[in-house]
Scaffold this active site. Sequence first.
Site, PDB file in Angstrom:
ATOM      1  N   LYS A 111       0.813  -1.213   0.000  1.00 46.27           N
ATOM      2  CA  LYS A 111       0.000   0.000   0.000  1.00 46.27           C
ATOM      3  C   LYS A 111       0.847   1.262   0.000  1.00 46.27           C
ATOM      4  O   LYS A 111       0.498   2.243  -0.652  1.00 46.27           O
ATOM      5  CB  LYS A 111      -0.969  -0.013   1.185  1.00 46.27           C
ATOM      6  CG  LYS A 111      -2.157  -0.923   0.934  1.00 46.27           C
ATOM      7  CD  LYS A 111      -3.102  -0.977   2.100  1.00 46.27           C
ATOM      8  CE  LYS A 111      -4.137  -2.076   1.894  1.00 46.27           C
ATOM      9  NZ  LYS A 111      -4.769  -2.464   3.166  1.00 46.27           N
ATOM     10  N   LYS A 194      -8.574 -14.620 -13.212  1.00 49.41           N
ATOM     11  CA  LYS A 194      -9.847 -14.654 -12.494  1.00 49.41           C
ATOM     12  C   LYS A 194     -10.648 -13.361 -12.682  1.00 49.41           C
ATOM     13  O   LYS A 194     -10.076 -12.290 -12.853  1.00 49.41           O
ATOM     14  CB  LYS A 194      -9.578 -14.812 -10.985  1.00 49.41           C
ATOM     15  CG  LYS A 194      -9.069 -16.172 -10.596  1.00 49.41           C
ATOM     16  CD  LYS A 194      -9.313 -16.470  -9.126  1.00 49.41           C
ATOM     17  CE  LYS A 194      -8.716 -15.477  -8.155  1.00 49.41           C
ATOM     18  NZ  LYS A 194      -8.694 -15.940  -6.773  1.00 49.41           N
ATOM     19  N   LYS A 197      -9.734  -9.722 -11.162  1.00 48.98           N
ATOM     20  CA  LYS A 197      -8.288  -9.604 -10.931  1.00 48.98           C
ATOM     21  C   LYS A 197      -7.727  -8.359 -11.601  1.00 48.98           C
ATOM     22  O   LYS A 197      -6.950  -7.633 -11.014  1.00 48.98           O
ATOM     23  CB  LYS A 197      -7.552 -10.848 -11.444  1.00 48.98           C
ATOM     24  CG  LYS A 197      -7.333 -11.885 -10.361  1.00 48.98           C
ATOM     25  CD  LYS A 197      -6.048 -11.618  -9.561  1.00 48.98           C
ATOM     26  CE  LYS A 197      -5.927 -12.574  -8.403  1.00 48.98           C
ATOM     27  NZ  LYS A 197      -5.505 -12.103  -7.147  1.00 48.98           N
TER      28      LYS A 197
END
Length: 331
Positions: A111, A194, A197
């Site tokens: 992050k 997926k 994603k």
Amino acid sequence: METVVSGIRSTGKLHLGNYYGAVRNFVQMQNEHNCFFFIADYHSLTTHPTPSDLHGNIKQVLVEYLAAGLDPEKSTLYIQSDVPEIAELYLYMNMNAYLGELERGASFKDKIRANPNNVNAGLLTYPVLMAADILIHHATKVPVGKDQEQHLEMTRTFGNRFNNLYQTDYFKEPFAFNYSKDLVKIPGLDGKGKMGKSEGEMNAVYLSDSPEIIRKKVMKAVTDGGPTQDNQEKPQEVQNLFDLMRVVSSTDTLSHFEELYNKAQIRYGDFKKALAEDMIIATQPIREKIEHISADTVLLRQVAKHGAAKARESAQKTIKEVREIIGFRNF
Ligand code: TRP
């Protein structure tokens, strides 16, 4: 029966991948276990949403999980910020969390790399808040994916540290819960991995998407030029669409298009049209429920109130006991 806690991120609409994966498992779990599901809105403050975005996101998540089948009578469904005891436990657990270990957290590092201008203390102590979420109800099982394993390990560390400090065995160790071994694979529409994603809006079909949007997205799904010989192996992007069809269509429809593909007679336009229509049918009941529940302010208010009361009952007991253990006493 286990006590299960899971936090739901308060941003992001549900797509088919969420639904056929985690959410359907939650719906099953609530029949077998003592489940606490909550919308993690305290956590979302690390990114500073505006007040109306915050409220709108919480509402959307609550509505969609109710529409998908979470039952406030079977599980305890609540909004994190309605349970201030969690913030109190977070404060206590912060005393047992060390700067070094928090800085080494993999998702913290991700992050701050992505947002170097917003390295706030809430982000650093995100795992402590998550530990408080879990420990407040003495959960032993937490249904989370691989990306949350490290946070669970930190939860065990903080709980054990508390136990050692005060010479008790008060907090239990929570572990990841693999509820269902054979998770249905839901690929995205972009020919890659997926659903959900990759970032693009076109990759995922959301439960709240209108039939027109679903048609548009499916018709734009990535395919190749088509098979040129009998029984040719399918490229990934085409296999993905067949995998989606397996989930939403009848076996007859699926084998009809399998056969056409194997005879090199498939027309992707027809195939996609059939896939889109079956997707629309499969999601119709949830889409309708989303609309109904979204307009039902009385119901939403009642669900939130009921969930908060049940969650606070459990949380207040923990806080009372924790305060006694720590040594806060009445005169
Ligand atoms: N960190 C989790 C996520 O990103 C959300 C979460 C917050 C959570 N608190 C939790 C999950 C407690 C399980 C238990 O998905």
